[in-house]
Design a protein around this motif. Structure first.
Motif, PDB file in Angstrom:
ATOM      1  N   ILE A  79       0.796  -1.026  -0.224  1.00 41.07           N
ATOM      2  CA  ILE A  79       0.105  -0.168   0.298  1.00 41.07           C
ATOM      3  C   ILE A  79       1.060   1.554  -0.203  1.00 41.07           C
ATOM      4  N   GLY A 140       0.299   6.995   9.682  1.00 39.05           N
ATOM      5  CA  GLY A 140      -0.417   7.647   8.785  1.00 39.05           C
ATOM      6  C   GLY A 140      -1.861   8.593   9.587  1.00 39.05           C
ATOM      7  N   ALA A 141      -2.815   7.306  10.042  1.00 38.97           N
ATOM      8  CA  ALA A 141      -3.709   8.071  11.554  1.00 38.97           C
ATOM      9  C   ALA A 141      -2.820   8.846  12.261  1.00 38.97           C
ATOM     10  N   VAL A 144      -2.057  12.548  11.403  1.00 45.77           N
ATOM     11  CA  VAL A 144      -3.339  13.453  10.504  1.00 45.77           C
ATOM     12  C   VAL A 144      -4.376  14.138  12.204  1.00 45.77           C
ATOM     13  N   TYR A 167      -9.953   9.542   2.651  1.00 45.66           N
ATOM     14  CA  TYR A 167      -9.657   8.222   3.285  1.00 45.66           C
ATOM     15  C   TYR A 167      -8.691   9.065   4.618  1.00 45.66           C
ATOM     16  N   HIS A 168      -8.353   8.760   6.355  1.00 43.14           N
ATOM     17  CA  HIS A 168      -7.836   8.835   6.635  1.00 43.14           C
ATOM     18  C   HIS A 168      -6.926   8.254   7.265  1.00 43.14           C
ATOM     19  N   GLY A 169      -7.222   6.893   7.921  1.00 43.86           N
ATOM     20  CA  GLY A 169      -6.964   6.376   9.170  1.00 43.86           C
ATOM     21  C   GLY A 169      -8.324   5.494   9.650  1.00 43.86           C
ATOM     22  N   TYR A 184     -14.352   0.295   7.202  1.00 45.50           N
ATOM     23  CA  TYR A 184     -13.685   0.970   8.424  1.00 45.50           C
ATOM     24  C   TYR A 184     -14.228   1.924   8.992  1.00 45.50           C
ATOM     25  N   GLU A 242      -6.877   5.959  -0.954  1.00 48.63           N
ATOM     26  CA  GLU A 242      -8.123   4.205  -1.213  1.00 48.63           C
ATOM     27  C   GLU A 242      -9.497   5.214  -1.003  1.00 48.63           C
ATOM     28  N   VAL A 272       0.009  11.310   3.213  1.00 48.32           N
ATOM     29  CA  VAL A 272       0.490   9.926   2.846  1.00 48.32           C
ATOM     30  C   VAL A 272       0.513   8.788   2.361  1.00 48.32           C
ATOM     31  N   LYS A 299       4.278   5.927   5.524  1.00 46.15           N
ATOM     32  CA  LYS A 299       4.612   5.378   4.089  1.00 46.15           C
ATOM     33  C   LYS A 299       5.536   6.004   3.272  1.00 46.15           C
TER      34      LYS A 299
HETATM   35  N1  PLZ Z   1      -3.887   8.599   5.249  1.00 44.56           N
HETATM   36  C1  PLZ Z   1      -3.989   9.376   2.141  1.00 44.56           C
HETATM   37  O1  PLZ Z   1      -3.830   6.518   2.924  1.00 44.56           O
HETATM   38  C2  PLZ Z   1      -3.209   5.042   4.960  1.00 44.56           C
HETATM   39  C3  PLZ Z   1      -5.028   2.110   4.616  1.00 44.56           C
HETATM   40  C4  PLZ Z   1      -5.326   0.737   4.525  1.00 44.56           C
HETATM   41  P1  PLZ Z   1      -2.128   4.553   8.656  1.00 44.56           P
HETATM   42  N2  PLZ Z   1      -4.599   3.910   3.499  1.00 44.56           N
HETATM   43  C5  PLZ Z   1      -4.016   2.329   3.830  1.00 44.56           C
HETATM   44  C6  PLZ Z   1      -6.122  -0.185   5.714  1.00 44.56           C
HETATM   45  O2  PLZ Z   1      -7.139  -1.191   4.741  1.00 44.56           O
HETATM   46  O3  PLZ Z   1      -5.387   0.051   6.492  1.00 44.56           O
HETATM   47  C7  PLZ Z   1      -4.189   6.178   4.946  1.00 44.56           C
HETATM   48  C8  PLZ Z   1      -3.905   6.770   3.711  1.00 44.56           C
HETATM   49  C9  PLZ Z   1      -3.801   8.634   3.197  1.00 44.56           C
HETATM   50  C10 PLZ Z   1      -3.841   8.108   6.128  1.00 44.56           C
HETATM   51  C11 PLZ Z   1      -3.587   7.030   6.378  1.00 44.56           C
HETATM   52  C12 PLZ Z   1      -4.125   5.859   7.803  1.00 44.56           C
HETATM   53  O4  PLZ Z   1      -2.253   5.744   7.580  1.00 44.56           O
HETATM   54  O5  PLZ Z   1      -0.031   4.609   8.655  1.00 44.56           O
HETATM   55  O6  PLZ Z   1      -2.895   3.393   8.343  1.00 44.56           O
HETATM   56  O7  PLZ Z   1      -2.806   4.910  10.153  1.00 44.56           O
END
Ligand code: PLZ
Length: 455
Positions: A79, A140-141, A144, A167-169, A184, A242, A272, A299
């Motif tokens: 990912i 990432g979450a 954020v 998508y933010h987490g 989610y 996502e 992210v 990431k």
């Molecule tokens: N912001 C833009 O793409 C994580 C998540 C996959 P974390 N994307 C993949 C899943 O099913 O959990 C993502 C992102 C954007 C925030 C996040 C969150 O990042 O490192 O997974 O917390």
């Protein structure tokens, strides 16, 4: 029928100790993966899913080798994480050196240089040449959430605006910010308050490439339903991940950023998924010269080690009281060493340009596929972040069943592809930038065969 043999005369190159070839020596999943899958079901919580029932043993360049010895083409990068490649040589060396020196002291107890050096690198690389500060986190979450904390303290306001398909987490605040219910959010409420959703620019579905008009629509929505005087931050992925690899129409992001500037609202770019050369620029905001107040990264920053960051205007970041931002592991020394090596790799190996090459190669092939396949509604994305949206021919009606079928067939043929989109009808490609062209071509050959076989 997909040819699964390799030309005997061509010995493929090796990257990070892994031969750069696709080769299936068992059916997928093989016996060892099947046995591990049984152990997984008995030991791991059912809520933790896997895209493929195949267990990894080694990975490098554009290949993941499974526990049965199958060589799979990697068009997912875990990912969008292993942008510099899995076990990239500089990352391996830096982490080995660091793990032998010390593994953890906690930056909040006895700090270390690596954290500061990562902050300096992020302050230099993120858009804009104003004074910046950075704070490091693990996911990432988490980053954020911390961007929202900073925006609230800096503005003294509460509300946060996010967009359709965002998508933010998966933490409580970021679940509220994420759009899609299943998987989610379903059953996990109540969610954090003061999060409001605005309409995105989604050219394929809006039917317009007028970005400023789409921004005006979003702004009108925010002004009437939230009010700028209540609004701390607008948080947006410059290209949604996502949600379906949605690139807003040109002018959408600049107009939003300008409105935020005029209204004392913090403009936060969630980079992210898009950051660190992925989209053919160091950051996706660079395409339109957008300078966010805060940039969230994760990431691709760490070459596979868990690290995330909030980087932003010094005068905003420094409004938070000492001790207000942090965490036991944030900016772990191994992750910082990996990040410095990953950034060096991106810069020294010209990976921004490499991502543009990947875009040209992939889009050329995918546009040709789309030309005689009405099920491909759109080919889109930038750099090594490319997607096809699958629809019922002649309509924009999402075809999630076909998407699932194509992905599953690609998996059986030894190609790791991911799906995304609010309606589950987008096939996405996120190859590591260390992948050789031949493997990209082979992956796309297989995709073409799979699409043909599902007609
Ligand atoms: N912001 C833009 O793409 C994580 C998540 C996959 P974390 N994307 C993949 C899943 O099913 O959990 C993502 C992102 C954007 C925030 C996040 C969150 O990042 O490192 O997974 O917390």
């Amino acid at each position: 029928m997909i040819d699964q043999t390799v030309a005997p005369d061509a010995r493929p190159a090796t990257v990070s100790g892994v031969e750069q070839r696709r080769a299936l020596v068992t059916e997928l999943p093989g016996p060892r993966s099947r046995a591990l899958m049984e152990r997984k079901s008995a030991a791991v919580a059912a809520g933790v899913g896997t895209t493929m029932p195949v267990f990894a043993a080694q990975a490098g360049g554009g290949v993941v080798v499974d526990v049965d010895g199958n060589h799979l083409i990697d068009l997912g990068s875990g990912i969008a994480v292993t942008t510099v490649g899995n076990s990239a040589p500089r990352v391996v060396q830096a982490v080995q050196d660091q793990v032998a020196a010390f593994t953890h002291t906690c930056f909040m107890v006895t700090p270390y240089e690596g954290y500061v050096a990562v902050a300096e690198a992020l302050n230099r690389l993120t858009p804009g040449d104003h004074a910046k500060r950075t704070a490091l986190f693990n996911s990432g979450a988490e980053a954020v959430e911390n961007a929202v904390k900073v925006a609230r303290v800096a503005t003294g306001k509460d509300a946060v605006v996010v967009f359709d398909h965002a998508y933010h987490g998966r933490t409580n605040l970021t679940m509220a910010m994420t759009a899609k219910n299943m998987p989610y959010k379903h059953g996990f409420g109540p969610f954090a308050s003061e999060v409001y959703r605005a309409p995105l620019s989604y050219p394929f579905r809006d039917g317009t490439l007028d970005g400023p008009a789409a921004a005006a629509r979003a702004i009108e929505h925010v002004e009437s339903q939230v009010g700028a005087t209540n609004l701390a931050a607008v948080v947006i992925e410059p290209i949604q991940g996502e949600g379906g690899f949605i690139t807003p129409a040109p002018g959408f992001l600049p107009a939003l950023a300008a409105w935020c500037r005029d209204n004392d609202v913090v403009f936060v770019a969630d980079e992210v998924q898009t950051g660190f050369a992925r989209t053919g620029d160091m950051f996706a905001c660079d395409h339109e010269g957008v300078v966010p107040d805060l940039v969230v990264t994760a990431k691709g920053i760490g070459g596979g080690l868990p690290l995330s960051a909030v980087t932003g205007r010094a005068e905003l970041m420094d409004t938070v009281h000492a001790g207000g931002l942090g965490g036991t592991y944030g900016g772990n020394p191994l992750a910082c060493a990996a990040a410095l090596a990953a950034i060096e790799t991106i810069e020294a190996d010209g990976l921004v340009e490499r991502a543009r090459e990947v875009e040209r190669l992939m889009k050329d092939r995918l546009h040709r596929l789309a030309a005689d396949d009405a099920r491909i509604g759109e080919v889109r994305g930038r750099g090594a972040m490319i997607a096809v949206e699958l629809v019922l021919p002649g309509t924009t009606t999402p075809d999630a069943a076909l998407t699932k079928e194509v992905a599953a067939a690609a998996h059986r043929a030894g190609v790791i592809v991911l799906t995304c989109g609010t309606h589950g009808n987008v096939l996405r490609f996120l190859p590591p930038l260390a992948i050789p062209d031949e493997l990209l071509h082979e992956g796309l050959d297989i995709l073409a065969d799979v699409l043909a076989s599902t007609r």
